[in-house]
Write a protein that holds these residues in place. Structure first.
Motif, PDB file in Angstrom:
ATOM      1  N   LYS A   1       1.504   6.896  -9.485  1.00 25.72           N
ATOM      2  CA  LYS A   1       1.144   5.171  -8.757  1.00 25.72           C
ATOM      3  C   LYS A   1       2.714   5.130  -7.931  1.00 25.72           C
ATOM      4  O   LYS A   1       2.662   4.410  -6.750  1.00 25.72           O
ATOM      5  N   ASN A   2       3.809   5.676  -7.815  1.00 23.45           N
ATOM      6  CA  ASN A   2       5.409   5.134  -7.616  1.00 23.45           C
ATOM      7  C   ASN A   2       5.197   6.812  -6.825  1.00 23.45           C
ATOM      8  O   ASN A   2       6.529   7.440  -7.505  1.00 23.45           O
ATOM      9  N   THR A   3       4.486   6.758  -5.616  1.00 21.45           N
ATOM     10  CA  THR A   3       4.861   7.816  -4.768  1.00 21.45           C
ATOM     11  C   THR A   3       5.220   7.684  -3.319  1.00 21.45           C
ATOM     12  O   THR A   3       4.963   6.733  -2.660  1.00 21.45           O
ATOM     13  N   TYR A   4       6.358   8.249  -2.902  1.00 20.99           N
ATOM     14  CA  TYR A   4       7.491   7.433  -2.384  1.00 20.99           C
ATOM     15  C   TYR A   4       7.418   8.553  -0.646  1.00 20.99           C
ATOM     16  O   TYR A   4       8.088  10.339  -0.875  1.00 20.99           O
ATOM     17  N   PHE A   5       6.694   8.706   0.718  1.00 24.55           N
ATOM     18  CA  PHE A   5       7.015   9.409   1.819  1.00 24.55           C
ATOM     19  C   PHE A   5       8.245   8.953   2.451  1.00 24.55           C
ATOM     20  O   PHE A   5       8.294   8.469   3.297  1.00 24.55           O
TER      21      PHE A   5
END
Length: 283
Positions: free
Chosen positions: A237-241
């Motif tokens: 859920k803590n994915t950063y693009f």
């Protein structure tokens, strides 16, 4: 903080080959040097090449104003019509189309010759898919989902051939193949998802499942990077693009003990290394 970096992060074979070709033409080729569309979907690289004199042709119509120099076809490839229009300019053409994409062009060409219907699993707005469509003279359909394939009627008396955009989501392609099989099309499937894409997506999925946060690095317009983000965010859920380190907000990372990092096929190693160094040593 533990940092897990994907081994497959960064330039794929086709992108590396195309960028190297542009650099070669800057040094040795006929001037001016053009690329048909941005050579890769990474603003940092495109701006760097522009500073060295490389011009980007944004549309087919712009070819009419070119009568000299070098035109480089990027790894996505182009349609037969666009290729012939390039030849008519009189400029020197350097074809850096990825060999794996070229393979699909050949399948499309043969499908047209044999009056077979071509089904492409991919994004109809992506330049690779638009190029593939332009190599068949016959019936062609592009589908992004199983639902879209369900709506396509079987072509009476025709062979149907299913291929995929090289950067298509492997799992989604497998789902589409399942529907293709269930509908009993009178044809066959050619899995044209690139092995490097498959490896990159599989590795990103595995890492995302065992970390507190995932960083995906790549251009906002990069199809393969968008798919990596989609896969990772489905598992973490803590994915950063981010495109570059400037886009990374350090505040959420204070509570993470394990971070994963991957990058799209159009991301230079210099950008990846900068992010890795910062996450390891500054967070």
């Amino acid at each position: 903080m533990e940092v897990i970096v994907a081994r497959s992060a960064g330039f794929c074979f086709g992108v590396k080959r195309a960028v190297e070709e542009v650099n070669r033409q800057i040094e040795e080729g006929q001037k001016p040097v053009y690329t048909y569309g941005p050579i890769i979907h990474n603003e940092h690289v495109v701006n760097s090449l522009a500073a060295r004199g490389v011009q980007v042709i944004q549309s087919e119509e712009e070819l009419d104003a070119i009568h000299e120099g070098t035109i480089i076809i990027r790894s996505h490839g182009v349609s037969r019509k666009v290729y012939e229009r390039m030849q008519a300019t009189g400029a020197h053409i350097v074809d850096a189309t990825c060999p794996f994409v070229k393979k699909i062009h050949e399948i499309a060409r043969k499908a047209g010759e044999e009056d077979a219907a071509l089904l492409i699993a991919g994004d109809p707005d992506h330049p690779e898919v638009q190029g593939i469509m332009g190599w068949t003279d016959g019936e062609v359909h592009v589908v992004k989902s199983t639902e879209q394939l369900e709506k396509i009627e079987k072509s009476l008396g025709k062979t149907e051939i299913l291929v995929a955009q090289t950067t298509f989501n492997k799992k989604r392609f497998e789902d589409i193949v399942e529907i293709f099989t269930k509908k009993k099309y009178s044809g066959f499937v050619v899995n044209t998802v690139c092995n490097a894409t498959d490896e990159r997506q599989t590795e990103a999925c595995e890492i995302a499942q065992k970390v507190d946060a995932m960083v995906v690095i790549g251009g906002r317009h990069s199809s393969n990077t968008q798919k990596l983000y989609e896969i990772c965010s489905g598992k973490c859920k803590n994915t950063y693009f981010i495109e570059t380190l400037v886009d990374l907000d350090p505040r959420p990372f204070q509570s993470f003990s394990r971070v994963g990092i991957t990058a799209g096929a159009s991301t230079p190693n210099s950008i990846i290394e900068e992010v890795i160094d910062y996450v390891r040593n500054e967070l």
